[in-house]
Design a protein around this motif. Structure first.
Motif, mmCIF file in Angstrom:
data_model
loop_
_atom_site.group_PDB
_atom_site.id
_atom_site.type_symbol
_atom_site.label_atom_id
_atom_site.label_comp_id
_atom_site.label_asym_id
_atom_site.label_seq_id
_atom_site.Cartn_x
_atom_site.Cartn_y
_atom_site.Cartn_z
ATOM 1 N N UNK A 1 -19.250 -43.046 1.490
ATOM 2 C CA UNK A 1 -18.598 -42.228 0.690
ATOM 3 C C UNK A 1 -18.772 -40.705 0.755
ATOM 4 N N UNK A 2 -20.259 -40.510 0.609
ATOM 5 C CA UNK A 2 -20.709 -39.308 0.562
ATOM 6 C C UNK A 2 -20.567 -38.402 1.744
ATOM 7 N N UNK A 3 -20.674 -39.280 3.006
ATOM 8 C CA UNK A 3 -20.304 -38.776 4.324
ATOM 9 C C UNK A 3 -18.861 -38.427 4.556
ATOM 10 N N UNK A 4 -17.886 -39.020 3.754
ATOM 11 C CA UNK A 4 -16.445 -38.731 4.086
ATOM 12 C C UNK A 4 -15.983 -37.535 3.355
ATOM 13 N N UNK A 5 -16.905 -36.830 2.524
ATOM 14 C CA UNK A 5 -16.300 -35.649 1.884
ATOM 15 C C UNK A 5 -16.401 -34.593 3.027
ATOM 16 N N UNK A 6 -15.240 -33.574 2.835
ATOM 17 C CA UNK A 6 -14.956 -32.703 3.310
ATOM 18 C C UNK A 6 -13.998 -31.432 2.876
ATOM 19 N N UNK A 7 -14.046 -30.428 3.251
ATOM 20 C CA UNK A 7 -13.061 -29.275 2.920
ATOM 21 C C UNK A 7 -11.961 -29.396 3.789
ATOM 22 N N UNK A 8 -10.604 -29.196 3.270
ATOM 23 C CA UNK A 8 -9.483 -28.948 3.922
ATOM 24 C C UNK A 8 -8.893 -27.763 3.497
ATOM 25 N N UNK A 9 -8.621 -26.691 4.265
ATOM 26 C CA UNK A 9 -7.909 -25.586 3.982
ATOM 27 C C UNK A 9 -6.963 -25.188 4.849
ATOM 28 N N UNK A 10 -5.827 -24.664 4.238
ATOM 29 C CA UNK A 10 -4.821 -24.033 4.777
ATOM 30 C C UNK A 10 -4.527 -22.674 4.419
ATOM 31 N N UNK A 11 -4.845 -21.546 4.939
ATOM 32 C CA UNK A 11 -4.634 -20.256 4.081
ATOM 33 C C UNK A 11 -5.215 -20.164 2.919
ATOM 34 N N UNK A 12 -4.556 -19.684 1.969
ATOM 35 C CA UNK A 12 -5.336 -19.515 0.482
ATOM 36 C C UNK A 12 -4.942 -20.731 -0.166
ATOM 37 N N UNK A 13 -4.986 -21.973 0.109
ATOM 38 C CA UNK A 13 -4.736 -23.244 -0.396
ATOM 39 C C UNK A 13 -5.779 -24.043 0.298
ATOM 40 N N UNK A 14 -6.273 -24.985 -0.540
ATOM 41 C CA UNK A 14 -7.295 -25.685 -0.175
ATOM 42 C C UNK A 14 -7.627 -26.922 -0.903
#
Length: 117
Positions: A50-63
């Motif tokens: 679970x810890x390793x599955x964390x990530x940031x997803x961003x598209x422009x000024x949304x994320x």
């Protein structure tokens, strides 16, 4: 099913300036990375999947920040489950609420730099 917190900022002056938009995107990225770092410190831990599955997803000024396992949402919401010391349900909600001011400052720094520039 993944669990995530979504953040976006819409500023009137950004539409007219690519530098301003880039500043907003930079600030949002830093803010979301901070949230991910803090969430990983308290995410329930067994094997670390679970810890390793964390990530940031961003598209422009949304994320958003996501933990993408089939049990991420249940782990986040289930308050009766026992966790290792220092680990907790609400692993996104807790740091988001606790560090809201920090995250807003992280978003503001590049924008201030741009506005002063």
């Amino acid at each position: 099913m993944s669990q995530y917190v979504r953040m976006s900022w819409q500023g009137g002056r950004l539409g007219a300036s690519t530098r301003g938009r880039a500043a907003a995107e930079e600030g949002l990225q830093k803010s979301l990375e901070h949230l991910l770092t803090e969430a990983r410190k308290i995410v329930p831990l067994d094997e670390g999947t679970l810890e390793r599955s964390g990530r940031v997803v961003r598209a422009g000024v949304n994320g958003f920040v996501t933990f993408d396992t089939v049990y991420a949402r249940r782990q986040h919401e289930e308050l009766t489950w026992k966790h290792l010391p220092g680990r907790s349900a609400k692993y996104l909600e807790i740091p988001f609420n606790r560090d809201r001011d920090v995250m807003l400052r992280l978003m503001a720094v590049p924008l201030r730099r741009w506005l002063r520039g």
